[in-house]
Scaffold this active site. Sequence first.
Site, PDB file in Angstrom:
ATOM      1  N   LYS A 119       0.828  -1.210   0.000  1.00 27.88           N
ATOM      2  CA  LYS A 119       0.000   0.000   0.000  1.00 27.88           C
ATOM      3  C   LYS A 119       0.862   1.260   0.000  1.00 27.88           C
ATOM      4  O   LYS A 119       0.521   2.246  -0.641  1.00 27.88           O
ATOM      5  CB  LYS A 119      -0.980  -0.011   1.180  1.00 27.88           C
ATOM      6  CG  LYS A 119      -2.041  -1.091   1.010  1.00 27.88           C
ATOM      7  CD  LYS A 119      -3.278  -0.902   1.841  1.00 27.88           C
ATOM      8  CE  LYS A 119      -4.334  -1.915   1.408  1.00 27.88           C
ATOM      9  NZ  LYS A 119      -5.566  -1.874   2.155  1.00 27.88           N
ATOM     10  N   LYS A 200      -3.872 -10.022  -6.024  1.00 30.68           N
ATOM     11  CA  LYS A 200      -5.230 -10.359  -5.557  1.00 30.68           C
ATOM     12  C   LYS A 200      -6.245  -9.384  -6.142  1.00 30.68           C
ATOM     13  O   LYS A 200      -5.910  -8.226  -6.442  1.00 30.68           O
ATOM     14  CB  LYS A 200      -5.300 -10.363  -4.030  1.00 30.68           C
ATOM     15  CG  LYS A 200      -5.247  -8.999  -3.400  1.00 30.68           C
ATOM     16  CD  LYS A 200      -5.785  -9.015  -1.972  1.00 30.68           C
ATOM     17  CE  LYS A 200      -5.945  -7.592  -1.459  1.00 30.68           C
ATOM     18  NZ  LYS A 200      -6.869  -7.397  -0.393  1.00 30.68           N
ATOM     19  N   LYS A 203      -9.842  -3.452  -5.096  1.00 30.95           N
ATOM     20  CA  LYS A 203     -10.435  -2.219  -5.622  1.00 30.95           C
ATOM     21  C   LYS A 203      -9.368  -1.279  -6.159  1.00 30.95           C
ATOM     22  O   LYS A 203      -9.557  -0.630  -7.174  1.00 30.95           O
ATOM     23  CB  LYS A 203     -11.189  -1.480  -4.511  1.00 30.95           C
ATOM     24  CG  LYS A 203     -12.459  -2.157  -4.081  1.00 30.95           C
ATOM     25  CD  LYS A 203     -13.062  -1.448  -2.889  1.00 30.95           C
ATOM     26  CE  LYS A 203     -12.248  -1.579  -1.626  1.00 30.95           C
ATOM     27  NZ  LYS A 203     -12.550  -2.697  -0.774  1.00 30.95           N
TER      28      LYS A 203
HETATM   29  N1  AQP Z   1      -8.977 -10.950  -3.560  1.00 35.90           N
HETATM   30  C1  AQP Z   1      -9.373 -11.423  -2.392  1.00 35.90           C
HETATM   31  N2  AQP Z   1      -9.563 -12.758  -2.233  1.00 35.90           N
HETATM   32  C2  AQP Z   1      -9.981 -13.262  -1.028  1.00 35.90           C
HETATM   33  N3  AQP Z   1     -10.240 -12.478   0.049  1.00 35.90           N
HETATM   34  C3  AQP Z   1     -10.071 -11.135  -0.080  1.00 35.90           C
HETATM   35  N4  AQP Z   1     -10.254 -10.113   0.762  1.00 35.90           N
HETATM   36  C4  AQP Z   1      -9.953  -8.970   0.135  1.00 35.90           C
HETATM   37  N5  AQP Z   1      -9.572  -9.194  -1.125  1.00 35.90           N
HETATM   38  C5  AQP Z   1      -9.636 -10.554  -1.304  1.00 35.90           C
HETATM   39  C6  AQP Z   1     -10.707 -10.258   2.143  1.00 35.90           C
HETATM   40  O1  AQP Z   1     -11.766  -9.339   2.354  1.00 35.90           O
HETATM   41  C7  AQP Z   1     -11.732  -8.887   3.707  1.00 35.90           C
HETATM   42  C8  AQP Z   1     -11.846  -7.395   3.751  1.00 35.90           C
HETATM   43  O2  AQP Z   1     -10.647  -6.846   3.351  1.00 35.90           O
HETATM   44  P1  AQP Z   1     -10.339  -5.309   3.451  1.00 35.90           P
HETATM   45  O3  AQP Z   1     -11.363  -4.567   4.180  1.00 35.90           O
HETATM   46  O4  AQP Z   1      -8.930  -5.160   3.913  1.00 35.90           O
HETATM   47  O5  AQP Z   1     -10.464  -4.950   1.974  1.00 35.90           O
HETATM   48  P2  AQP Z   1      -9.269  -4.933   1.061  1.00 35.90           P
HETATM   49  O6  AQP Z   1      -8.393  -6.124   1.174  1.00 35.90           O
HETATM   50  O7  AQP Z   1      -8.609  -3.635   1.362  1.00 35.90           O
HETATM   51  O8  AQP Z   1      -9.988  -4.943  -0.280  1.00 35.90           O
HETATM   52  P3  AQP Z   1      -9.304  -4.395  -1.493  1.00 35.90           P
HETATM   53  O9  AQP Z   1     -10.267  -4.407  -2.585  1.00 35.90           O
HETATM   54  O10 AQP Z   1      -8.009  -5.079  -1.705  1.00 35.90           O
HETATM   55  O11 AQP Z   1      -9.098  -2.893  -1.082  1.00 35.90           O
HETATM   56  P4  AQP Z   1      -7.891  -1.997  -1.427  1.00 35.90           P
HETATM   57  O12 AQP Z   1      -7.673  -2.140  -2.893  1.00 35.90           O
HETATM   58  O13 AQP Z   1      -8.385  -0.626  -1.030  1.00 35.90           O
HETATM   59  O14 AQP Z   1      -6.743  -2.474  -0.633  1.00 35.90           O
HETATM   60  C9  AQP Z   1     -10.460  -9.448   4.315  1.00 35.90           C
HETATM   61  O15 AQP Z   1     -10.781 -10.575   5.094  1.00 35.90           O
HETATM   62  C10 AQP Z   1      -9.629  -9.859   3.127  1.00 35.90           C
HETATM   63  O16 AQP Z   1      -8.785 -10.948   3.416  1.00 35.90           O
END
Ligand code: AQP
Length: 353
Positions: A119, A200, A203
């Site tokens: 990040k 992965k 967003k």
């Molecule tokens: N690609 C994924 N596959 C499986 N699990 C996933 N999670 C996130 N992406 C995947 C799971 O979702 C939960 C919430 O995660 P978060 O709130 O940390 O969201 P995130 O990971 O920040 O989602 P993004 O889309 O990846 O956001 P950005 O791009 O802003 O960083 C967790 O349990 C995570 O494991």
Amino acid sequence: MPAKKTQHVVVSGIQPSGQAHLGNYAGFFRNCLKLQGQPGLDRYFFIADYHSLSENYDPKAKHQQVLDLAADFLALGLDPAKSVFFVQSEVPEHTELCWVLNTVTPISFLERMTQFKDKAGRQQENVNAALFDYPVLQAADILVYKGDRVPVGRDQIQHIELTRDVARFFNNRFGEIFPEAEPLLTDTPKIRSLNDPLKKMSKSLGERSYVALTDEPAVIYDKVKSAVTESTGILSMTEEELEHALVAHADAHAEDEGLRGQAGVWNLLTILKLVGKPGEADRVFAAQPIKYSDLKRLVAERIGEHFAAFRAKRKKLAKEPEKIREILDAGAKKARVAAKKTMDEVRKAIGIR
Ligand code: AQP
């Protein structure tokens, strides 16, 4: 009547930072919902709004993002009578405990966190202290309820390990207060990005990376149609070989198009396993060479079908923000009772009360 016996405390959260996607569903929502029917569990699920402030965000959009995400979770089947459901910032004990846990967390442990490195690389103009301290707040989120089971996607395992370390450091110094938290994974703990399957689904990789749970069938097809695959129709690596290659040489593969293509096809099969009919993904695999245009059409269709009822419920809930607010308020009230009890114990243990 005998008292209800709690065997485990389940805690997990999700950030309100945009549209919830298929990756979140595979690793998080489905995981939480599966635990809803199990006896012997106390369940705490929250919208991690404080966490989401560590990334670039629009203050005008944040409130709506919280309500939208709550609507997503409820429309997917979260039952507030079975799980305590609330917004993180409405339970101030999370940030209070985070501060205490900061005092036992070595900086060198936080420096190892791959999510921070990722990040920080993506938002170089905003590498703030909250982004660095994120895993300690996450540890507090879990430990403030004495959580010992954490349903998450695979990307969060390192953070749960840190939660265990932090709990151990605290307990060694101040006495046994916190349990050791274990991650709970599903059989699809990672969905890959459609447009860059070496990463992965996320967003922040842009709209072409993910299928939002609220996407309509035409949008789903449009996104899946342009997913990265390869050109031979043959999967030259097993899923295990692929995982092994990716883990063993994480950085070396950024430019490896062959591997990216294999990862892209395996990802479509994983998605099909998640939302398709039983045995469908295996049949596609067995009938190689795979015609990717057919596979993509099938995957898109199944995603659309799988979330049809959700989309309808979600549209209805979107018109009832007061109802969502009521559920979240009641949840925060319940969560605070448990969180306050832990903080009272912590304050005594560390000597400030
Ligand atoms: N690609 C994924 N596959 C499986 N699990 C996933 N999670 C996130 N992406 C995947 C799971 O979702 C939960 C919430 O995660 P978060 O709130 O940390 O969201 P995130 O990971 O920040 O989602 P993004 O889309 O990846 O956001 P950005 O791009 O802003 O960083 C967790 O349990 C995570 O494991």
